[in-house]
Design a protein around this motif. Sequence first.
Motif, PDB file in Angstrom:
ATOM      1  N   GLY A   1      30.561  33.635  33.010  1.00  0.00           N
ATOM      2  CA  GLY A   1      31.802  33.114  32.428  1.00  0.00           C
ATOM      3  C   GLY A   1      32.053  33.700  31.049  1.00  0.00           C
ATOM      4  O   GLY A   1      33.160  34.150  30.742  1.00  0.00           O
ATOM      5  N   ILE A   2      31.016  33.699  30.233  1.00  0.00           N
ATOM      6  CA  ILE A   2      31.162  34.258  28.887  1.00  0.00           C
ATOM      7  C   ILE A   2      31.548  35.725  28.973  1.00  0.00           C
ATOM      8  O   ILE A   2      32.408  36.218  28.236  1.00  0.00           O
ATOM      9  N   GLU A   3      30.922  36.415  29.944  1.00  0.00           N
ATOM     10  CA  GLU A   3      31.210  37.831  30.122  1.00  0.00           C
ATOM     11  C   GLU A   3      32.681  38.038  30.477  1.00  0.00           C
ATOM     12  O   GLU A   3      33.358  38.906  29.910  1.00  0.00           O
ATOM     13  N   ALA A   4      33.186  37.195  31.382  1.00  0.00           N
ATOM     14  CA  ALA A   4      34.587  37.327  31.792  1.00  0.00           C
ATOM     15  C   ALA A   4      35.519  37.042  30.615  1.00  0.00           C
ATOM     16  O   ALA A   4      36.490  37.766  30.367  1.00  0.00           O
ATOM     17  N   LEU A   5      35.145  35.988  29.857  1.00  0.00           N
ATOM     18  CA  LEU A   5      35.965  35.597  28.717  1.00  0.00           C
ATOM     19  C   LEU A   5      35.977  36.696  27.654  1.00  0.00           C
ATOM     20  O   LEU A   5      37.031  37.108  27.153  1.00  0.00           O
TER      21      LEU A   5
END
Lengths: 560, 398
Positions: free
Chosen positions: A272-276
């Motif tokens: 999720g952090i990566e996508a964000l």
Amino acid sequence: MLRLVPPLTLLLFLGPIAAGLAGTLLPAFGHLPVLGMDLAPSDPWRMLAGAPGLGTALTLTLTSGLLSAALSYTLAVGLCAAFHDRAWFARLRVTLAPLLAVPHAALAIGFAFLIAPSGWIARLISPWLTGWETPPGFATVADPYALALTMALMLKETPFLLLMILAALNQVPSNRLMAVSRTLGYGPITGWLKAVLPLVQRQIRLPLYAVLAYALSNVDMAIVLAPDTPPPLAVQLLRWFNDPDLAMRFPAAAGAVLLCLVVALAIGLTRGIEALTGALGRRWIAGGSRGGSGTGLRLAAGVGGGLALALSLFSLLALGLWSLAGRWRYPDALPQSIGLSTWMRQGETLALPFWTTLWAGLAATLIALALVLACLEHEQRRGRALSQRGLWLLYLPLLVPQVGFLFGVQVLLVVARLDGSAAALVWSHLLFVLPYVYLALADPYRALDARYERTARCLGASPARVFWRVKLPILLKPILIAAAIGFAVSVSQYLPTLFAGAGRYATLTTEAVSLSAGADRRVVAVFAFAQGGLPFLGFLLALLLPAWLYRHRAGLRRIG
Amino acid sequence: MRIVKIMLAALALATGIGTVKADDWSDTLAKARGQTVYWNAWAGDERINTYIQWVGTRVQAEYGVTLRHVKLADTAEAVSRVLAEKTAGRVEGGSVDLIWINGENFAAMKRGQMLFGPFTQKLPNFKLVDTKGKPTTLVDFTIPTDGLESPWGMAQFVFMMDTARVKNPPRSIPALLDWAKANPGRFGYPAPPDFIGSTFLKQALVELTPDRAILQKPVDEAGFAAATQPLWAWLDALHPALWREGAAFPKSGPALRQMLDDGAVDMALSFHPGEASSLIAEGKLPKSVRTFVLDGGTIGNTHFVAIPFNAKAKEGAMAVANFLLSPEAQARKQDPAYWGDGTVLDLAALPAADKARFEAIQLGVATLSPQELGTALPEPHPSWMTRIEEEWLKRYSR
């Protein structure tokens, strides 16, 4: 024949993991027929929730795991961004490998020797600088926030991530990208972060998850460095599992499932952090800011990397020094005498675990090497590379917490009467050796110039002959390096040795960890140093052997 | 059903003792030759490990038995393994041949019928044991051994102090609290279930509890609260004055004595009255360290070796147990140069040559004489230890 190897490899691998997970899931919901016990499905969870200190244990696991993974990632990426254009950076791969080979337990023990209140650093600066006539009362090891564990995990994982980024860099046109970004006026660091990192990120996703999973579920480093009333969750689970009250296996199993969930959630969170970051990063990239020369960032990365390197090296040095020390009382900066007496006295005790470590490592490495080479050769003859999904399967043993399936595996082994057998020990190591050998060997194997094979075939050689007489000799160096990595992984295995070995097989790792609970530092140092030295010798051999074998063949020496 | 079980057990006991014959032992030794004995023993102390290794070379020479030390961090690991094997239906060819054991682990194994025997009467050297003068060689934490475990050594709880920093050691549990308050951060004990830590808690309990007699019986819930209330009050008061304010605990007895050597604490705990002398001689403790005991006495017990019911090398294990009782092995164990653990033998009854082995032992500078050691207090029933460990974790592991 050859086409049977990939499915066989997967079976060897996934079958037991799946069975082991089932063997953990069933007791987690109250079902443990082997032990003749049956509870209501919710009972194990109630026992787990009621366990004293569970909240703290979980907090320790989460903080040390997430923080260390974040720090390692930041440092590894920072170092690449800051120094990718330096000449020495290209040679880093060879220098980092031995550092990567240092077993977790040896590093943890050395690190404890270094930073403990009575450790080497305190001895070097006391009492003349600090006034500490006796060791200071604050906790630097087993500290309530598990910062010592976090630091040590970071030291251990940063070289691994760095190596993985270096490998990924070979597969993206980073030089061209950097040249273009430079001509467009981007600073070196900003340019790398904007043009190269997004491409690299995809490739190091799995290694990053493996780091995360390891950091959240490691046992041997935590035993040495983490607090223990209560310890992090994985260590607590091991204690319950070893409790003479067999009913404790129920909360242990439920806890193992919980740990698996924690790891899965952490991986999801990271994704999720990566996508964000990706979404925000695109705007940052499109924004077009060029960035300056990045001197500040370069300095920070340099200091961080240098400090990490220095801490690692001094940890190992502390091990070596303690193993040679005579009387060395706090706050003396150095031992009163130096000698081989501890090594001499421990020689006999050292011998058996040493040989066990050696044969288990060699057996697991050779089997892994044979399987991986067969898989790669099969893949080349079929002209089909391993899919992304296949790669996930290969990574599975590195992503599932060891305590999560080793509980179940042990019950299976007891039922099959294989516990404590050499086969069980080697297989349990193979589980972790194989993925690393594959990762190390796949790229060089695929990168081999196909014209060698074509030429040999045109000259009438069979595919088998090409494999034995052309590919293997040319690829000797990467093969040996992969073997050295595999061997190092085997040497460092702690939990698998405990579980599959049924206590009958003591390796340098299990000895070092059990001694670290309080035995004389000199003796612990001897075992930990031997544990760290063995993989190092493997790497030395992997580098020297091809050079010697091919001393008359300049062309072969350049490859790999 | 229950009566039948008891009768069967009695029958087994009777026949076990009834069949002792002289050539039984030579049969046993003949079978033992060539066997490999996996001895599961706590391995947190490398001097003991070295001693065990010496036993290995001796039994190899004497009986042709190969000894493998399976190194445990906690004896419970071996108990758990045997239990798992029993439940999985493995009644022979088990992975544990011999266990170093006492107290609640023995009680658990005896209760679970996981032990082989009775076998001690078959060991020729067992008759050398001072079962009269050292009653704990037959009663382990109030539980009769019934020949299921063979005594190995006598332990008594002692305190070590660095006399460079401690001038007047506290001679009672309440005095220890005062001392700790006057010297904050200079005392610590390992967290249970480490056996040194647990024994420290029992030592405090014995001295603080209103009625000691209740400790000799299995714990009952109503009595537990009343008996242990003073202990918890005392610990609550002690912890803020401990090393790291009681937020962290030393990992083990050996870790604690290393802290004493570092000067991180001023006292350490030991179960072997000769340990301090032995460590001083090896340069692992400062020369200023001495031992002391409490005026009211300290807990003493016997530690044993036992053979699991499904052991693969039972004869080999018996040969090892017999060797451990030999004057040669016992004298070496009592010598602080090697270990410093008390003998279980009746020295008065030994032949002169064997007696001389013991008389030649130098006790060392920091070892108390038998008179100074005073009377050993009996161990509470093992169920107390289990309950105290549980309750301790609930209260202090957060």
